[in-house]
Design a protein around this motif. Structure first.
Motif, PDB file in Angstrom:
ATOM      1  N   LYS A   1      33.542  30.256  77.695  1.00 53.89           N
ATOM      2  CA  LYS A   1      33.878  29.572  78.949  1.00 53.89           C
ATOM      3  C   LYS A   1      33.726  30.510  80.131  1.00 53.89           C
ATOM      4  O   LYS A   1      33.349  30.089  81.236  1.00 53.89           O
ATOM      5  CB  LYS A   1      35.314  29.058  78.867  1.00 53.89           C
ATOM      6  N   SER A   2      33.979  31.804  79.885  1.00 58.56           N
ATOM      7  CA  SER A   2      33.880  32.804  80.956  1.00 58.56           C
ATOM      8  C   SER A   2      32.457  33.316  81.132  1.00 58.56           C
ATOM      9  O   SER A   2      32.207  34.154  82.006  1.00 58.56           O
ATOM     10  CB  SER A   2      34.809  33.974  80.656  1.00 58.56           C
ATOM     11  N   GLY A   3      31.550  32.880  80.253  1.00 63.82           N
ATOM     12  CA  GLY A   3      30.163  33.317  80.342  1.00 63.82           C
ATOM     13  C   GLY A   3      29.906  34.661  79.724  1.00 63.82           C
ATOM     14  O   GLY A   3      28.843  35.270  79.939  1.00 63.82           O
ATOM     15  N   VAL A   4      30.873  35.158  78.961  1.00 62.07           N
ATOM     16  CA  VAL A   4      30.707  36.445  78.300  1.00 62.07           C
ATOM     17  C   VAL A   4      29.836  36.263  77.056  1.00 62.07           C
ATOM     18  O   VAL A   4      30.055  35.343  76.267  1.00 62.07           O
ATOM     19  CB  VAL A   4      32.078  37.035  77.893  1.00 62.07           C
ATOM     20  N   LYS A   5      28.856  37.130  76.873  1.00 61.34           N
ATOM     21  CA  LYS A   5      27.968  37.048  75.726  1.00 61.34           C
ATOM     22  C   LYS A   5      28.706  37.477  74.449  1.00 61.34           C
ATOM     23  O   LYS A   5      29.376  38.510  74.450  1.00 61.34           O
ATOM     24  CB  LYS A   5      26.741  37.926  75.931  1.00 61.34           C
ATOM     25  N   ILE A   6      28.588  36.677  73.443  1.00 58.86           N
ATOM     26  CA  ILE A   6      29.252  36.975  72.162  1.00 58.86           C
ATOM     27  C   ILE A   6      28.243  37.590  71.202  1.00 58.86           C
ATOM     28  O   ILE A   6      27.252  36.955  70.819  1.00 58.86           O
ATOM     29  CB  ILE A   6      29.861  35.711  71.540  1.00 58.86           C
ATOM     30  N   ASN A   7      28.434  38.834  70.871  1.00 57.78           N
ATOM     31  CA  ASN A   7      27.495  39.541  69.997  1.00 57.78           C
ATOM     32  C   ASN A   7      27.884  39.375  68.527  1.00 57.78           C
ATOM     33  O   ASN A   7      29.044  39.092  68.212  1.00 57.78           O
ATOM     34  CB  ASN A   7      27.481  41.036  70.361  1.00 57.78           C
ATOM     35  N   ARG A   8      26.917  39.565  67.690  1.00 57.06           N
ATOM     36  CA  ARG A   8      27.159  39.476  66.252  1.00 57.06           C
ATOM     37  C   ARG A   8      28.124  40.590  65.820  1.00 57.06           C
ATOM     38  O   ARG A   8      27.927  41.753  66.150  1.00 57.06           O
ATOM     39  CB  ARG A   8      25.842  39.633  65.488  1.00 57.06           C
ATOM     40  N   GLY A   9      29.172  40.210  65.120  1.00 58.64           N
ATOM     41  CA  GLY A   9      30.118  41.206  64.640  1.00 58.64           C
ATOM     42  C   GLY A   9      29.602  41.932  63.408  1.00 58.64           C
ATOM     43  O   GLY A   9      28.481  41.704  62.952  1.00 58.64           O
ATOM     44  N   LYS A  10      30.433  42.772  62.889  1.00 56.79           N
ATOM     45  CA  LYS A  10      30.073  43.508  61.679  1.00 56.79           C
ATOM     46  C   LYS A  10      30.547  42.758  60.451  1.00 56.79           C
ATOM     47  O   LYS A  10      31.588  42.120  60.456  1.00 56.79           O
ATOM     48  CB  LYS A  10      30.698  44.899  61.688  1.00 56.79           C
ATOM     49  N   LYS A  11      29.760  42.862  59.395  1.00 54.87           N
ATOM     50  CA  LYS A  11      30.112  42.226  58.139  1.00 54.87           C
ATOM     51  C   LYS A  11      31.356  42.881  57.571  1.00 54.87           C
ATOM     52  O   LYS A  11      31.467  44.104  57.547  1.00 54.87           O
ATOM     53  CB  LYS A  11      28.938  42.346  57.131  1.00 54.87           C
ATOM     54  N   LYS A  12      32.277  42.033  57.123  1.00 51.05           N
ATOM     55  CA  LYS A  12      33.520  42.559  56.568  1.00 51.05           C
ATOM     56  C   LYS A  12      33.342  42.952  55.125  1.00 51.05           C
ATOM     57  O   LYS A  12      32.620  42.321  54.398  1.00 51.05           O
ATOM     58  CB  LYS A  12      34.623  41.499  56.703  1.00 51.05           C
TER      59      LYS A  12
END
Length: 424
Positions: free
Chosen positions: A413-424
């Motif tokens: 909603k804030s327009g922040v880019k969501i990057n791929r996280g690390k595999k757990k």
């Protein structure tokens, strides 16, 4: 690794071979039962009944029951036939019924023959023993134990074969300690115990959780036959049940080095042992080799195991292959979820979405919130913002993923880019 109850094959056959009728015991014959409590009866039979029953006995031995039956029935219907003749006739009927797999009728005829109490000791005692054998074959185990107790009382004896038969009945009614005690005595009475005796003794130890005793028994057999795969697998199973997984692994690894790991079960057992020993790379290598050699069968369980151990080994291509083959055979969506997870973190978001679609559609998910969250991440990675938001909103409805989903929704909603996280 849970082991199902040991299956013990029957260690007896019920039929008594028929022979021509003898009226008197040769004085030179050895008395097999010097302590018998039963007195030898006087035997008599008319010449006509003798001829009929001798002929019937020969026909039974020649597997010609239809020709034997009229001769037998003629004696049974003869009101003047002696008890000896009647007993012998019913014994022949018992054998015919046994050969025809009519166990209940065979038991009835043995009981009738025994009730006449007319055969010489050897013959009478054989009848009682045959009755016990037939009762075991018909799963009348308590009846068999009672019959064998009567046999011991009549004969004043115990033999290795009789004790082994008793052990079979003890085992079937879960009397494992009496089974152990009786089998050890039986084996002490002969230089050549039947192989099945060792099996039932080992199984009884197993049921009593006496794994060390079971292991020692198998090791003694292996010392005589070191390449016996059946014994190796049994010993490995005993080690596992006795919480000695490392010993089981060492045993199976040695067997593999000797070229004895060749079947589906061999490879599966070895792979599971490596996994339990926290050696996933060895487990993965074992599964790969098993499939490459055609030893491992293309089953759901095997492909799922490949996926599991390869995931633990951080061999994602191998895990994706295993889960990919297992997923279509699965009854729920859990394998599809695992596959989607690996695909997403392997940079294959489009394939991950497809797999997660199937996971959610199949249902039965243990991590349903995580499936929606991950599918939202994959859709976001593909630039499908609205679809990603819809999945995150669904994920926010699950306690396990509520916080993470709300963070994503806020960021989006804030327009922040969501990057791929690390595999757990």
């Amino acid at each position: 690794m849970k082991l199902s109850k040991w299956v013990i094959v029957a260690i007896c056959s019920a039929a008594i071979a028929c022979s021509t009728i003898a009226f008197a015991k040769d004085k030179k014959d050895e008395n097999k039962y010097p302590n018998a409590t039963r007195q030898e009866p006087k035997v008599s039979m008319s010449s006509g009944d003798q001829r009929a029953l001798n002929k019937a006995a020969n026909l039974v031995n020649e597997n010609k029951p239809d020709e034997a039956l009229p001769l037998i029935q003629k004696v049974i219907d003869n009101g003047s036939a002696s008890k000896y003749a009647q007993a012998f006739a019913h014994q022949l009927l018992a054998q015919i019924y046994w050969d025809q797999e009519k166990g209940a009728q065979s038991i009835d005829e043995y009981k009738k023959a025994i009730a006449f109490d007319a055969l010489p000791n050897d013959g009478q005692f054989q009848l009682v023993f045959a009755l016990a054998q037939t009762q075991i074959q018909e799963e009348k185990y308590q009846d068999a134990l009672a019959t064998l107790a009567e046999w011991e009382k009549l004969t004043g004896a115990q033999t290795a074969d009789e004790l082994a038969l008793k052990v079979n009945a003890y085992y079937r009614v879960d009397q494992f300690q009496p089974a152990v005690d009786a089998m050890k005595k039986a084996m002490s009475m002969t230089d050549k115990p039947n192989d099945s005796w060792t099996q039932i003794l080992m199984a009884s130890y197993f049921e009593l959780n006496q794994f060390d005793q079971a292991a020692e028994l198998i090791k003694a057999q292996l010392a005589k036959d070191p390449n016996n795969k059946k014994l190796i697998n049994q010993l490995a199973t005993v080690y596992i049940q006795g919480d000695k997984e490392q010993m089981a692994l060492d045993l199976m690894a040695k067997a593999k080095a000797q070229g004895l790991v060749t079947t589906n079960d061999d490879y599966v057992q070895l792979a599971k042992l490596y996994a339990q020993a926290d050696k996933p790379k060895d487990a993965a290598a074992t599964m790969k080799e098993g499939f490459a050699k055609g030893a491992l069968q293309p089953t759901y369980d095997n492909y799922k195991l490949q996926g599991d151990v390869c995931t633990q080994a951080e061999d994602d291509p191998c895990a994706i292959e295993g889960y990919g083959k297992a997923a279509p055979m699965s009854k729920d969506g859990n394998v599809d979820y695992q596959l989607g997870y690996l695909l997403y973190y392997s940079g294959k978001s489009n394939e991950a979405v497809q797999s997660l679609d199937k996971a959610i559609s199949r249902g039965g998910l243990r991590q349903e919130g995580e499936a929606y969250l991950l599918r939202g991440d994959a859709k976001n990675d593909l630039g499908q913002g609205a679809a990603a938001t819809a999945d995150w909103q669904k994920a926010a409805g699950y306690a396990s993923t509520k916080t993470m989903a709300e963070q994503r929704l806020k960021a989006a909603k804030s327009g922040v880019k969501i990057n791929r996280g690390k595999k757990k």
